[in-house]
Design an enzyme around this catalytic site. Sequence first.
Site, PDB file in Angstrom:
ATOM      1  N   GLY A 102       0.812  -1.203   0.000  1.00 19.89           N
ATOM      2  CA  GLY A 102       0.000   0.000   0.000  1.00 19.89           C
ATOM      3  C   GLY A 102       0.846   1.255   0.000  1.00 19.89           C
ATOM      4  CB  THR A 105      -0.145  11.276   3.452  1.00 22.16           C
ATOM      5  OG1 THR A 105      -1.443  11.366   2.862  1.00 22.16           O
ATOM      6  CG2 THR A 105       0.484  12.658   3.504  1.00 22.16           C
ATOM      7  CG  PHE A 106       2.511   6.727   5.755  1.00 20.51           C
ATOM      8  CD1 PHE A 106       3.358   5.677   5.463  1.00 20.51           C
ATOM      9  CD2 PHE A 106       1.143   6.529   5.630  1.00 20.51           C
ATOM     10  CE1 PHE A 106       2.859   4.456   5.047  1.00 20.51           C
ATOM     11  CE2 PHE A 106       0.639   5.314   5.216  1.00 20.51           C
ATOM     12  CZ  PHE A 106       1.505   4.266   4.925  1.00 20.51           C
ATOM     13  N   GLY A 107       4.138   7.495   3.199  1.00 18.75           N
ATOM     14  CA  GLY A 107       5.122   6.705   2.458  1.00 18.75           C
ATOM     15  C   GLY A 107       4.504   5.449   1.891  1.00 18.75           C
ATOM     16  CE  LYS A 124       3.302   4.513   8.578  1.00 21.29           C
ATOM     17  NZ  LYS A 124       2.435   4.803   9.749  1.00 21.29           N
ATOM     18  CG  ASP A 220      -5.887   9.837  11.300  1.00 25.57           C
ATOM     19  OD1 ASP A 220      -7.037  10.156  10.935  1.00 25.57           O
ATOM     20  OD2 ASP A 220      -4.950   9.665  10.493  1.00 25.57           O
TER      21      ASP A 220
END
Length: 392
Positions: A102, A105-107, A124, A220
């Site tokens: 996947g 926004t983070f990476g 991640k 979140d």
Amino acid sequence: MECLAEMPHAPLDRRPRKRQRLGWDVGPEIPQLKKLCGEEVANVISAMTMGLSSGGIVFSQETQGLFRFVTPPLREDDKDGHYVFAVGDNLTSRYRINAKMGEGTFGQVLECWDRERKEMVAIKIIRGIKKYRDAAMIEIGMLEQLCKYEKSRSSCVQIRNWFDYRNHICIVCEKLGPSLYDFLRKNSYRSFPVAIVREVAKQLLECLAFMHDLRLIHTDLKPENILLVSPEYIKVPDYKVSSRSPKEGSYYKRVPKSSSIKVIDFGSTTYDQQDQTYVVSTRHYRAPEVILGLGWSYPCDIWSVGCILVELCTGEALFQTHENLEHLAMMERVLGPLPYHMLKKADRHGEKYVRKGRLNWPEGCASRESMKAVMKLPRLQNLVMQNVEQAA
């Protein structure tokens, strides 16, 4: 560009400078390499340089084993700071990239084989940009804190390891199934059975009780940040769909085999502080306190869980809007008037949505379409009962 001092009595050294090699950027020393000689060494070097697989060159088993630890070529990040990789690359000598799972926004999240533990893991890889690197370090701290307590193993994702590789923070976690959002999307946004929604609700509330006991607020929570532990599912008849004629047979939808979940993405997690006014949560799951600028507290997480559960029951996000006043008006339409004490405390950003002690709606309505979007929403009790009866 690096500046070199001019030396009057010595020729300028124009040889290419090698980048510094980091401890995690090289494979272990392999004594067998010294045993290779002649044509086979040349073949190995050629294959490494040209990026060839061993398909076109015949190697001995001893030589093929060397490729397990080859450091991938140094590639520049893409324009957004994402790590550029190829399937089969090594991510340090311990992990081999198997697939992309996947991107956000983070990476990116990559499926990798952990040579040490002999299992697949999810890594991640954070974008090589300072603000995302800083958020990643916050997440690592939170994950490590949660992992100190045995109770967290039931519903919080487990961190295995982390490292900094070529300016990218890499967080190694257990490999899980799809997110609730991805499951909904691949299921054509058809609702989950009520029994599974109940089980998910129980686990989410237990997770929040555990976090809140530690004075932590996730901030979140959303279907994208809740993962099924197992990717397995079964297909069951779905008779609600009327678009197909009886001749075409029953319509089927997917149902998870297991309702076990894990909560992920603790990069925005914070301690309970009433003076925090920054917005982190995703719009559809954002609590009214956040929109009105009242700061973060535990009820904000509970609000997000409520929005998530309704979405699992119906297949659609409850508050589909991109404008604050319309969002608040939708909340009042579904749940009734917002409490006076909340409206009274709205900060300078939120007070523009309030007039004479009540929400400035419909006077402040931006358009007729906005008013229609609010008016078509049913009361929460009717919405839930309708879906429970259909699922019975």
